[in-house]
Design a protein around this motif. Structure first.
Motif, PDB file in Angstrom:
ATOM      1  N   ASP A   1       0.831  -1.210   0.000  1.00  0.00           N
ATOM      2  CA  ASP A   1       0.000   0.000   0.000  1.00  0.00           C
ATOM      3  C   ASP A   1       0.863   1.257   0.000  1.00  0.00           C
ATOM      4  OD1 ASP A   1      -2.250  -1.567   0.020  1.00  0.00           O
ATOM      5  OD2 ASP A   1      -2.638  -1.360   2.169  1.00  0.00           O
ATOM      6  N   ALA A   2       1.923   1.229   0.789  1.00  0.00           N
ATOM      7  CA  ALA A   2       2.816   2.390   0.870  1.00  0.00           C
ATOM      8  C   ALA A   2       3.579   2.589  -0.435  1.00  0.00           C
ATOM      9  CB  ALA A   2       3.785   2.232   2.034  1.00  0.00           C
ATOM     10  N   THR A   3       3.943   1.510  -1.103  1.00  0.00           N
ATOM     11  CA  THR A   3       4.636   1.609  -2.394  1.00  0.00           C
ATOM     12  C   THR A   3       3.733   2.245  -3.443  1.00  0.00           C
ATOM     13  OG1 THR A   3       5.975  -0.350  -1.896  1.00  0.00           O
ATOM     14  CG2 THR A   3       5.800   0.297  -4.208  1.00  0.00           C
ATOM     15  N   THR A   4       2.473   1.804  -3.478  1.00  0.00           N
ATOM     16  CA  THR A   4       1.513   2.371  -4.432  1.00  0.00           C
ATOM     17  C   THR A   4       1.316   3.866  -4.188  1.00  0.00           C
ATOM     18  OG1 THR A   4       0.363   0.239  -4.518  1.00  0.00           O
ATOM     19  CG2 THR A   4      -0.842   2.164  -5.320  1.00  0.00           C
TER      20      THR A   4
ATOM     21  N   PRO B   1       7.629  -0.334   7.269  1.00  0.00           N
ATOM     22  CA  PRO B   1       7.378  -0.582   5.838  1.00  0.00           C
ATOM     23  C   PRO B   1       7.086   0.671   5.028  1.00  0.00           C
ATOM     24  CG  PRO B   1       5.513  -1.294   7.181  1.00  0.00           C
ATOM     25  CD  PRO B   1       6.624  -0.974   8.123  1.00  0.00           C
ATOM     26  N   ILE B   2       6.512   1.698   5.662  1.00  0.00           N
ATOM     27  CA  ILE B   2       6.204   2.924   4.916  1.00  0.00           C
ATOM     28  C   ILE B   2       7.500   3.639   4.516  1.00  0.00           C
ATOM     29  CG2 ILE B   2       5.116   5.196   5.056  1.00  0.00           C
ATOM     30  CD1 ILE B   2       2.994   3.951   6.866  1.00  0.00           C
ATOM     31  N   ILE B   3       8.422   3.758   5.448  1.00  0.00           N
ATOM     32  CA  ILE B   3       9.724   4.354   5.134  1.00  0.00           C
ATOM     33  C   ILE B   3      10.441   3.532   4.069  1.00  0.00           C
ATOM     34  CG2 ILE B   3      12.014   4.894   6.059  1.00  0.00           C
ATOM     35  CD1 ILE B   3      10.685   5.544   8.714  1.00  0.00           C
ATOM     36  N   MET B   4      10.377   2.213   4.221  1.00  0.00           N
ATOM     37  CA  MET B   4      11.030   1.316   3.275  1.00  0.00           C
ATOM     38  C   MET B   4      10.462   1.489   1.866  1.00  0.00           C
ATOM     39  SD  MET B   4      11.571  -2.766   3.859  1.00  0.00           S
ATOM     40  CE  MET B   4      12.085  -2.458   5.555  1.00  0.00           C
ATOM     41  N   ALA B   5       9.133   1.562   1.770  1.00  0.00           N
ATOM     42  CA  ALA B   5       8.479   1.723   0.468  1.00  0.00           C
ATOM     43  C   ALA B   5       8.835   3.064  -0.162  1.00  0.00           C
ATOM     44  CB  ALA B   5       6.970   1.592   0.634  1.00  0.00           C
ATOM     45  N   ASN B   6       8.810   4.135   0.632  1.00  0.00           N
ATOM     46  CA  ASN B   6       9.144   5.461   0.112  1.00  0.00           C
ATOM     47  C   ASN B   6      10.551   5.499  -0.466  1.00  0.00           C
ATOM     48  OD1 ASN B   6       6.654   6.574   0.776  1.00  0.00           O
ATOM     49  ND2 ASN B   6       7.334   7.325   2.759  1.00  0.00           N
ATOM     50  N   LYS B   7      11.493   4.925   0.263  1.00  0.00           N
ATOM     51  CA  LYS B   7      12.878   4.924  -0.200  1.00  0.00           C
ATOM     52  C   LYS B   7      13.039   4.070  -1.449  1.00  0.00           C
ATOM     53  CE  LYS B   7      15.337   6.142   4.039  1.00  0.00           C
ATOM     54  NZ  LYS B   7      15.866   7.381   3.435  1.00  0.00           N
TER      55      LYS B   7
ATOM     56  N   ILE C   1      10.230  -4.329  -7.512  1.00  0.00           N
ATOM     57  CA  ILE C   1      10.522  -4.297  -6.079  1.00  0.00           C
ATOM     58  C   ILE C   1      10.201  -5.680  -5.537  1.00  0.00           C
ATOM     59  CG2 ILE C   1       9.847  -3.293  -3.859  1.00  0.00           C
ATOM     60  CD1 ILE C   1       9.222  -0.697  -5.337  1.00  0.00           C
ATOM     61  N   LEU C   2      11.155  -6.290  -4.850  1.00  0.00           N
ATOM     62  CA  LEU C   2      10.917  -7.670  -4.399  1.00  0.00           C
ATOM     63  C   LEU C   2      11.535  -7.948  -3.041  1.00  0.00           C
ATOM     64  CD1 LEU C   2      13.815  -9.342  -4.857  1.00  0.00           C
ATOM     65  CD2 LEU C   2      13.091  -9.253  -7.232  1.00  0.00           C
ATOM     66  N   THR C   3      10.918  -8.890  -2.329  1.00  0.00           N
ATOM     67  CA  THR C   3      11.503  -9.482  -1.131  1.00  0.00           C
ATOM     68  C   THR C   3      11.933 -10.885  -1.534  1.00  0.00           C
ATOM     69  OG1 THR C   3       9.367 -10.335  -0.354  1.00  0.00           O
ATOM     70  CG2 THR C   3       9.988  -8.157   0.373  1.00  0.00           C
TER      71      THR C   3
ATOM     72  N   SER D   1      -0.848   8.205 -12.298  1.00  0.00           N
ATOM     73  CA  SER D   1      -1.165   6.826 -11.935  1.00  0.00           C
ATOM     74  C   SER D   1      -0.062   5.888 -12.428  1.00  0.00           C
ATOM     75  CB  SER D   1      -2.513   6.424 -12.539  1.00  0.00           C
ATOM     76  OG  SER D   1      -2.819   5.090 -12.218  1.00  0.00           O
ATOM     77  N   VAL D   2       0.346   4.972 -11.573  1.00  0.00           N
ATOM     78  CA  VAL D   2       1.382   4.001 -11.921  1.00  0.00           C
ATOM     79  C   VAL D   2       0.759   2.605 -11.882  1.00  0.00           C
ATOM     80  CG1 VAL D   2       3.606   3.002 -11.241  1.00  0.00           C
ATOM     81  CG2 VAL D   2       3.223   5.462 -10.997  1.00  0.00           C
ATOM     82  N   LYS D   3       0.945   1.841 -12.953  1.00  0.00           N
ATOM     83  CA  LYS D   3       0.403   0.492 -13.028  1.00  0.00           C
ATOM     84  C   LYS D   3       1.162  -0.423 -12.082  1.00  0.00           C
ATOM     85  CE  LYS D   3      -2.036  -2.921 -14.773  1.00  0.00           C
ATOM     86  NZ  LYS D   3      -3.487  -3.033 -14.515  1.00  0.00           N
ATOM     87  N   MET D   4       0.438  -1.157 -11.227  1.00  0.00           N
ATOM     88  CA  MET D   4       1.056  -2.030 -10.239  1.00  0.00           C
ATOM     89  C   MET D   4       0.701  -3.483 -10.544  1.00  0.00           C
ATOM     90  SD  MET D   4       2.387   0.412  -8.339  1.00  0.00           S
ATOM     91  CE  MET D   4       2.913  -0.406  -6.841  1.00  0.00           C
ATOM     92  N   TYR D   5       1.714  -4.335 -10.600  1.00  0.00           N
ATOM     93  CA  TYR D   5       1.520  -5.785 -10.726  1.00  0.00           C
ATOM     94  C   TYR D   5       2.005  -6.401  -9.415  1.00  0.00           C
ATOM     95  CZ  TYR D   5       1.190  -4.640 -15.694  1.00  0.00           C
ATOM     96  OH  TYR D   5       0.838  -4.093 -16.905  1.00  0.00           O
ATOM     97  N   ILE D   6       1.110  -7.005  -8.650  1.00  0.00           N
ATOM     98  CA  ILE D   6       1.415  -7.444  -7.279  1.00  0.00           C
ATOM     99  C   ILE D   6       1.236  -8.953  -7.149  1.00  0.00           C
ATOM    100  CG2 ILE D   6       0.745  -7.211  -4.858  1.00  0.00           C
ATOM    101  CD1 ILE D   6      -0.345  -4.383  -5.683  1.00  0.00           C
TER     102      ILE D   6
END
Length: 324
Positions: free
Chosen positions: A70-73, A289-295, A114-116, A83-88
């Motif tokens: 959610d934070a990445t989006t 996770p929000i900080i991680m997604a922003n970075k 972006i991956l874990t 708008s950015v297309k997201m494949y999750i």
């Protein structure tokens, strides 16, 4: 035939005139070349917009990863102003499944992945394949060999915080167990951090650190059931994440075992609520996770634009949440 008479004064005058005309032309040409040499900027890659992101995380049943997505989006739309297309996708800690997912991202021509990583080494070939296709790859939460950048929690520190709190709670003596997880970098580092704390206290006995709770509530319940059956008395249990700890807590209540204390890593809201209400679960080391997604998105955009990345491996410190 009479040869023409050459007037030497005329020749000299002509040469002087040509010199007068040519010198300014040559000088102007040199000046123009000099100006162009100094004015021409260094060549940089063309700016590429972030239009699409492929995300592969470990477990969409874990609130931590849901918040990360959610934070990445949100970060992608905020930073790009469109708008950015997201494949999750979720790989469920299955490296083969994750490789298929990354290949699908490549086929779709995403700009950023972006991956874990389900396996930090086995993911390397498909990461390189994505990069050859012009796709930038950012690893989050777990290491991924060959990624353009990596952003993780300081997992060693998180394990140390949780286990130091447990050690203090049991007065630095007693029987200790660790509910482990899948062999990914974040889990290995948390366990290593916990063990480094336990080594300081010779009166703490580590009974078991090999059980794989699979990072899930079901796995935590199964691992805790085994521990309670094998060991008649436990003083402290460290779980590698909050869902596993939740399963361990549920198992302990079903068995009417409340002689031990429990701590974990993640900082999920359900864990914080349980810590406030329960006497067994005493602490969780928070991830951000929000900080991680922003970075991750910020760095991804810079990479696409050809901008320098001063730091390609970023550790985000953890904090401990505990009962007041």
């Amino acid at each position: 035939m009479q040869k023409p008479v050459v007037n030497m004064w005329s020749v000299l005058a002509m040469r002087k005139m040509m010199t007068t005309i040519c010198l300014p032309i040559v000088s102007a040409s040199i000046l123009l070349l000099s100006l162009l040499a100094h004015a021409t900027p260094s060549i940089t890659p063309a700016t590429t917009q972030l239009r699409s992101i492929g995300i592969s995380v470990s477990d969409l049943g874990n609130p931590y990863f849901v918040k990360l997505i959610d934070a990445t989006t949100a970060a992608a739309e905020r930073l790009t102003h469109h708008s950015v297309k997201m494949y999750i996708h979720s790989d469920a800690y299955d490296i083969n499944r994750q490789i298929q997912q990354v290949n699908s991202f490549i086929d779709k021509g995403v700009d950023l992945i972006i991956l874990t990583a389900a396996d930090e080494h086995k993911i390397a070939p498909v990461v390189a394949k994505a990069q050859r296709a012009g796709i930038k790859v950012v690893a989050v939460d777990m290491n991924a060999q060959g990624a353009d950048a990596t952003i993780t929690t300081d997992n060693v520190q998180a394990g140390m915080l949780a286990c130091e709190r447990l050690a203090k709670k049991i007065h630095y003596r007693g029987n200790f167990a660790i509910i482990n997880g899948v062999s990914v970098s974040s889990v290995l580092e948390r366990v290593a951090g916990c063990k480094s704390v336990l080594k300081k206290y010779p009166k703490i006995t580590l009974l078991n650190d090999r059980l794989n709770g699979t990072g899930s509530a079901e796995g935590g319940m199964e691992a805790m059931t085994y521990l309670m059956e094998k060991y008649p008395h436990l003083d402290a249990v460290f779980s590698i994440n909050d869902p596993t700890a939740l399963g361990a807590l549920q198992a302990s209540k079903q068995a009417n075992r409340n002689e031990f204390f429990l701590a974990s890593v993640d900082g999920a809201q359900f864990a914080i609520d349980a810590i406030q209400q329960d006497n067994i679960w005493i602490a969780t080391a928070i991830q951000r996770p929000i900080i991680m997604a922003n970075k991750a998105v910020e760095i991804g955009i810079k990479l696409l634009q050809g901008q320098p990345i001063p730091q390609r491996f970023i550790l985000i410190p953890s904090m401990l949440v505990e009962k007041p």
